[in-house]
Design an enzyme around this catalytic site. Structure first.
Site, PDB file in Angstrom:
ATOM      1  N   GLU A 145       1.702  12.571 -14.789  1.00  0.00           N
ATOM      2  CA  GLU A 145       0.734  13.346 -13.995  1.00  0.00           C
ATOM      3  C   GLU A 145       0.679  14.789 -14.492  1.00  0.00           C
ATOM      4  OE1 GLU A 145      -1.576  13.829 -12.068  1.00  0.00           O
ATOM      5  OE2 GLU A 145      -1.850  12.152 -10.693  1.00  0.00           O
TER       6      GLU A 145
ATOM      7  N   ASN B  55      -5.875  14.383  -4.792  1.00  0.00           N
ATOM      8  CA  ASN B  55      -6.189  14.261  -6.214  1.00  0.00           C
ATOM      9  C   ASN B  55      -7.461  15.020  -6.572  1.00  0.00           C
ATOM     10  OD1 ASN B  55      -4.458  12.839  -8.063  1.00  0.00           O
ATOM     11  ND2 ASN B  55      -4.705  11.026  -6.785  1.00  0.00           N
TER      12      ASN B  55
ATOM     13  N   ASP C 271      -8.509   9.563  -9.433  1.00  0.00           N
ATOM     14  CA  ASP C 271      -7.226  10.232  -9.572  1.00  0.00           C
ATOM     15  C   ASP C 271      -7.514  11.656 -10.045  1.00  0.00           C
ATOM     16  OD1 ASP C 271      -4.373  10.757 -10.165  1.00  0.00           O
ATOM     17  OD2 ASP C 271      -4.156   8.593 -10.021  1.00  0.00           O
TER      18      ASP C 271
END
Length: 279
Positions: A14, A142, A192
């Site tokens: 991430e 997100n 995302d």
């Protein structure tokens, strides 16, 4: 066409960040409690004692990092940590997730339940020493990103399968009610991480769909970059000309050798340089 940038498999990759002064990519493996990098072909990493997920740059040697319980200043050269503020430190159920610096120097950071507990997350802005909660009741925060003119912020609750947008005031604070940017529920897509290029087009990693999709400023789908990894989690523009799109992925729950690696693809777009965080 995407290629492998870093072969190390992240459980939950991430938060990729191209540091403009270092010309270097940083990213996180949240569940392994690591920040990772690659410089001149050499892989590096830092380990922490709790989940870390997102960063913003302050100087050539200092970065702001969000963790499960705080936002802290981290010195890349010495490894020194300086706490800036608590981040839901009194709630053991939550951790930090997606985050990005805005054009005014504020650092937006989202939280979520460690097991994606419904509605346990929020989105905050850390600006000049103050942490302020912007939105609550979010399940998976997100897609925090900003228009090139600094007048609009986008964000998502992945659980809603949509991305919202909101106008910002002169200091970078939201000054209206969020409106819908794009609804992905009919396609069963899960938004995302996201980033916006210099033309105002939003590039969204879509969890479980093997892709980063590009959307026009009005929310219309334009194009996509496909990845061999299924769980693409977040994009970042980098490289000398900011035309390279990097993307983190997650191996969590999957067996394939290509899952969890960090990828790159050359694009015809130009990314915005990441904004400096003003402490």
């Amino acid at each position: 066409m995407s290629n492998v940038f870093d072969e190390r498999r992240c459980v939950l990759g991430e938060g990729p960040l191209w540091h403009p002064e270092r010309q270097q990519l940083f990213w996180f493996d949240i569940l392994s409690k690591k920040m990772m990098t690659r410089e001149n072909g050499s892989a590096g990493s830092w380990e922490f004692d709790e989940y870390v997920s997102a960063a913003g740059w302050v100087s050539k040697s200092e970065m702001v990092i969000a963790s499960a319980s705080q936002i802290f200043l981290f010195n890349l050269d010495t490894g020194a940590k300086t706490k800036l503020c608590d981040l839901e430190a009194d709630d053991p159920v939550t951790r930090s997730n997606d985050g990005r610096a805005d054009p005014k120097g504020g650092f937006w950071i989202g939280t979520m339940g460690i097991n994606a507990e419904q509605g346990k997350g929020s989105i905050y802005r850390f600006y000049k020493g103050e942490l302020r909660r912007l939105y609550s009741g979010i399940t998976i925060s997100n897609a925090i990103c900003f228009s090139p003119d600094g007048q609009t912020a986008c964000f998502a609750d992945t659980a809603t399968q949509s991305i919202q947008q909101v106008t910002l005031d002169a200091e970078g604070w939201p000054n209206g009610t969020p409106t819908l940017f794009a609804d992905f529920s009919n396609e069963d897509l899960n938004p995302d991480g996201a980033v916006i290029d210099t033309e105002g087009y939003l590039w969204n990693a879509q969890w479980g769909a093997n892709r980063v999709a590009r959307y026009a400023p009005n929310g219309d789908f334009v194009d996509e970059i496909s990845f061999t990894a299924r769980q693409v989690s977040c994009p970042a523009f980098g490289g000398a000309d900011l035309g390279t799109l990097f993307a983190t992925t997650a191996a969590e729950g999957l067996d394939g050798n290509f899952e969890g690696k960090t990828y790159f693809a050359q694009t015809s777009a130009v990314g915005q340089p990441e904004n400096r965080v003003i402490l």
